[in-house]
Motif scaffolding. Sequence first.
Motif, PDB file in Angstrom:
ATOM      1  N   LEU A 103      -7.918   0.741   4.493  1.00 45.09           N
ATOM      2  CA  LEU A 103      -6.451   0.090   4.804  1.00 45.09           C
ATOM      3  C   LEU A 103      -5.782   1.148   5.452  1.00 45.09           C
ATOM      4  O   LEU A 103      -5.631   1.868   4.681  1.00 45.09           O
ATOM      5  N   ILE A 104      -5.237   0.681   6.772  1.00 40.37           N
ATOM      6  CA  ILE A 104      -4.523   1.415   6.696  1.00 40.37           C
ATOM      7  C   ILE A 104      -2.608   0.067   6.800  1.00 40.37           C
ATOM      8  O   ILE A 104      -2.707  -0.114   6.996  1.00 40.37           O
ATOM      9  N   VAL A 105      -1.491   1.180   6.179  1.00 41.92           N
ATOM     10  CA  VAL A 105      -0.546   0.161   5.183  1.00 41.92           C
ATOM     11  C   VAL A 105       0.511   0.836   5.833  1.00 41.92           C
ATOM     12  O   VAL A 105       0.706   2.265   5.597  1.00 41.92           O
ATOM     13  N   ALA A 106       0.922   0.943   7.072  1.00 42.16           N
ATOM     14  CA  ALA A 106       2.789   1.623   7.309  1.00 42.16           C
ATOM     15  C   ALA A 106       3.800   0.213   5.844  1.00 42.16           C
ATOM     16  O   ALA A 106       3.848  -0.641   7.391  1.00 42.16           O
ATOM     17  N   PRO A 107       4.574   0.821   5.428  1.00 40.19           N
ATOM     18  CA  PRO A 107       5.190  -0.031   5.019  1.00 40.19           C
ATOM     19  C   PRO A 107       6.338  -0.680   5.647  1.00 40.19           C
ATOM     20  O   PRO A 107       6.910   0.370   6.013  1.00 40.19           O
ATOM     21  N   ALA A 108       6.677  -2.105   5.374  1.00 41.87           N
ATOM     22  CA  ALA A 108       7.930  -2.154   5.997  1.00 41.87           C
ATOM     23  C   ALA A 108       8.838  -1.183   5.233  1.00 41.87           C
ATOM     24  O   ALA A 108       9.459  -0.887   4.330  1.00 41.87           O
ATOM     25  N   SER A 109      10.593  -0.707   6.389  1.00 37.10           N
ATOM     26  CA  SER A 109      11.189   0.183   6.105  1.00 37.10           C
ATOM     27  C   SER A 109      12.434  -0.737   6.002  1.00 37.10           C
ATOM     28  O   SER A 109      12.191  -1.692   7.108  1.00 37.10           O
ATOM     29  N   GLN A 110      13.767  -0.164   4.735  1.00 35.33           N
ATOM     30  CA  GLN A 110      14.828  -0.778   5.299  1.00 35.33           C
ATOM     31  C   GLN A 110      15.765   0.062   6.437  1.00 35.33           C
ATOM     32  O   GLN A 110      15.748   0.901   6.213  1.00 35.33           O
ATOM     33  N   ARG A 118      -7.839   0.406  -4.646  1.00 32.01           N
ATOM     34  CA  ARG A 118      -8.293   1.437  -4.541  1.00 32.01           C
ATOM     35  C   ARG A 118      -9.759   0.896  -5.938  1.00 32.01           C
ATOM     36  O   ARG A 118     -10.440   1.742  -5.561  1.00 32.01           O
ATOM     37  N   LYS A 119      -9.002   1.086  -6.711  1.00 33.12           N
ATOM     38  CA  LYS A 119      -9.772   0.342  -8.417  1.00 33.12           C
ATOM     39  C   LYS A 119     -10.837  -0.081  -7.048  1.00 33.12           C
ATOM     40  O   LYS A 119     -12.676  -0.248  -8.163  1.00 33.12           O
ATOM     41  N   ALA A 120     -11.372  -0.671  -6.232  1.00 29.59           N
ATOM     42  CA  ALA A 120     -12.742  -1.736  -6.009  1.00 29.59           C
ATOM     43  C   ALA A 120     -13.416  -0.736  -5.528  1.00 29.59           C
ATOM     44  O   ALA A 120     -14.065  -0.870  -4.572  1.00 29.59           O
ATOM     45  N   GLY A 121     -12.851   0.166  -4.776  1.00 31.54           N
ATOM     46  CA  GLY A 121     -13.270   1.049  -4.022  1.00 31.54           C
ATOM     47  C   GLY A 121     -12.997   1.554  -2.792  1.00 31.54           C
ATOM     48  O   GLY A 121     -14.173   2.363  -1.798  1.00 31.54           O
ATOM     49  N   MET A 122     -12.135   0.730  -2.562  1.00 35.99           N
ATOM     50  CA  MET A 122     -11.434   0.767  -0.870  1.00 35.99           C
ATOM     51  C   MET A 122     -11.130   2.239  -1.027  1.00 35.99           C
ATOM     52  O   MET A 122     -10.374   2.887  -1.537  1.00 35.99           O
ATOM     53  N   HIS A 123     -10.459   2.263   0.298  1.00 39.14           N
ATOM     54  CA  HIS A 123      -9.754   3.532   1.364  1.00 39.14           C
ATOM     55  C   HIS A 123      -7.943   3.684   1.840  1.00 39.14           C
ATOM     56  O   HIS A 123      -8.365   1.837   1.902  1.00 39.14           O
ATOM     57  N   VAL A 124      -6.845   3.796   1.189  1.00 42.10           N
ATOM     58  CA  VAL A 124      -5.949   3.749   1.957  1.00 42.10           C
ATOM     59  C   VAL A 124      -5.444   5.037   2.349  1.00 42.10           C
ATOM     60  O   VAL A 124      -5.352   5.430   1.634  1.00 42.10           O
ATOM     61  N   VAL A 125      -4.763   4.951   3.662  1.00 41.59           N
ATOM     62  CA  VAL A 125      -4.613   5.712   4.414  1.00 41.59           C
ATOM     63  C   VAL A 125      -2.949   4.668   4.640  1.00 41.59           C
ATOM     64  O   VAL A 125      -2.632   3.319   5.061  1.00 41.59           O
ATOM     65  N   LEU A 126      -1.792   5.764   4.103  1.00 44.78           N
ATOM     66  CA  LEU A 126      -0.119   5.510   4.571  1.00 44.78           C
ATOM     67  C   LEU A 126       0.358   5.463   5.925  1.00 44.78           C
ATOM     68  O   LEU A 126       0.202   6.988   5.724  1.00 44.78           O
ATOM     69  N   VAL A 127       1.092   4.714   6.428  1.00 45.12           N
ATOM     70  CA  VAL A 127       1.703   5.577   7.677  1.00 45.12           C
ATOM     71  C   VAL A 127       3.174   5.734   7.294  1.00 45.12           C
ATOM     72  O   VAL A 127       3.636   4.677   7.285  1.00 45.12           O
ATOM     73  N   SER A 128       3.927   6.808   7.349  1.00 47.37           N
ATOM     74  CA  SER A 128       5.383   6.524   7.909  1.00 47.37           C
ATOM     75  C   SER A 128       5.947   7.245   6.402  1.00 47.37           C
ATOM     76  O   SER A 128       6.657   7.612   6.346  1.00 47.37           O
ATOM     77  N   ASN A 129       5.642   5.982   5.961  1.00 45.46           N
ATOM     78  CA  ASN A 129       6.594   5.532   4.522  1.00 45.46           C
ATOM     79  C   ASN A 129       5.711   5.680   3.458  1.00 45.46           C
ATOM     80  O   ASN A 129       4.607   5.275   3.766  1.00 45.46           O
TER      81      ASN A 129
END
Length: 512
Positions: A127-134, A174-185
């Motif tokens: 999962l590539i996740v770019a958290p929306a920021s204020q 993550r617990k299910a075994g997926m990988h996570v990449v956070l972008v920017s925040n």
Amino acid sequence: MVHTPVLARAAAALSGAALLMMLGACSSSQTTSTAATTANTTADAGSVTMFAPADGITMSQRTPLNKWAKLIPQITGDLKKQGVEKQNISTVISADLDKQSQQLQDWVVKHVTNLKKGSQTAQHSTLIVAPASQTNASSRQYGDYVTQPVVKGAQDSEQREAESRMRSALQLARKAGMHVVLVSNTVSGFTPDAFVQCSTPEQIGELQANMLVSKLDLGKVSKDNPKSIEVLLPYAYADDSDSATSDDAEINDDFAKEAFKGVWKILKPYYEQGKVYSPSGSLSKDSTDDDWQSVAFDLNEKDGAANTIAERIPTIKKDGASARTRIDGIIAMNDAVASSVVDKLDDMGYTGSSADINPSITIPGIVGNIAGHKDLLRKSVPDPAKSPTNDPQSQREESHSGASSSAQSSHDSRWPVITGYGSYADTIPQVVNGKQWMTGLENRDELSTDIARTCVRLNRNKGFSGLSYITEQSIDGVKTPTIHEELIAVSAGNLKATLIDPGYISMAEAGL
């Protein structure tokens, strides 16, 4: 009775047929093996799902080049180049953090429900996740990828609830075994497999200050002929409401504060050495990071940038005539502000362009370089150690010739070096004509490639050893692999190589 030669020929035929069958079987086996290998390679590349915010909209409706609508398709293309099949790439775009956290939660729950913990499918999913920021009207002018300052306790209850929901969803993935990449925040309380560090306000400030130092050659400037520099720091209230701009409202823009910190880190030594001064007196050798408000202006005010620069360097009366205040450099922070400053200086009677400033190049040379047939490298002409007003000999000579007033007036009206950031397509022509010296942007091409390679490495359960673009930084006290690319500084000399050749903008958009 069968003759021997006939038997021999029959035997030979049978032998040949057997050989052909064996070769065919071998060939079939090799083809099957090759197909299996290709299938396994594709399977190893796994699947990638991207969660990104919708593009931010700037106050002026001008568009920086660093937009989500540009980056996401580019990452998709790079993932395909890395072996991820088109049907295994998906994207979810959200308007804000609340909506994004709900969509992420729904997606994770749906997929985890159909998976067994540690299953092969989960292990090959990122999962590539770019958290929306204020953001506010000011911070949006720098582009979408800027890593926003973390302000503890500043979120409202809805934001805290959304971040908590996102954190829980990511932990479940993550617990299910997926990988996570956070972008920017980042997401408080969650450590990703990798983090993509984008530009910070401090880095944007540093970039512009360093470019100004280089252009004005401040290391060789004498304190008897110092340079005059102004910093225009736009700020806006987080909620962008009219009520927040009342006279008794407290200025609180952490983005602007961090941006000034980067500028002052570079410029402070030159103020302390007397090589630089502020015509308005807004900065001095005694200024600190906490004095950022002294150079800030409210972006929500009509013509805020133009009015501020007019106040900082006013036209004055001298010997019965209008005279301009000398200004050598202006850090405008972003291209929207820089554009307003350019228009105002032109109205105020400043002439020339940044191309006239040491080290000198010409406008025809700029255009020729972009067209690909001229070299912009020219030797710089050092400034005199003393200004005419500080040099007794010059004063005596000019007193006899009567040239002092005219020469000083010409020098004071000379166009300054103006910096910005964002690489707005509609303001690039003013970089070409030399009115704005430089702009900057995120290295989108390299970041996209880095992200795609990282996702495939994760899906194939390979480490990050040997990847030069990955370092480590601490996130919530945990060392985390971090992707980072240096910001790109763009001026007339490298505009063709940095913006046109890679395809960020066209020749037409550059005004050529």
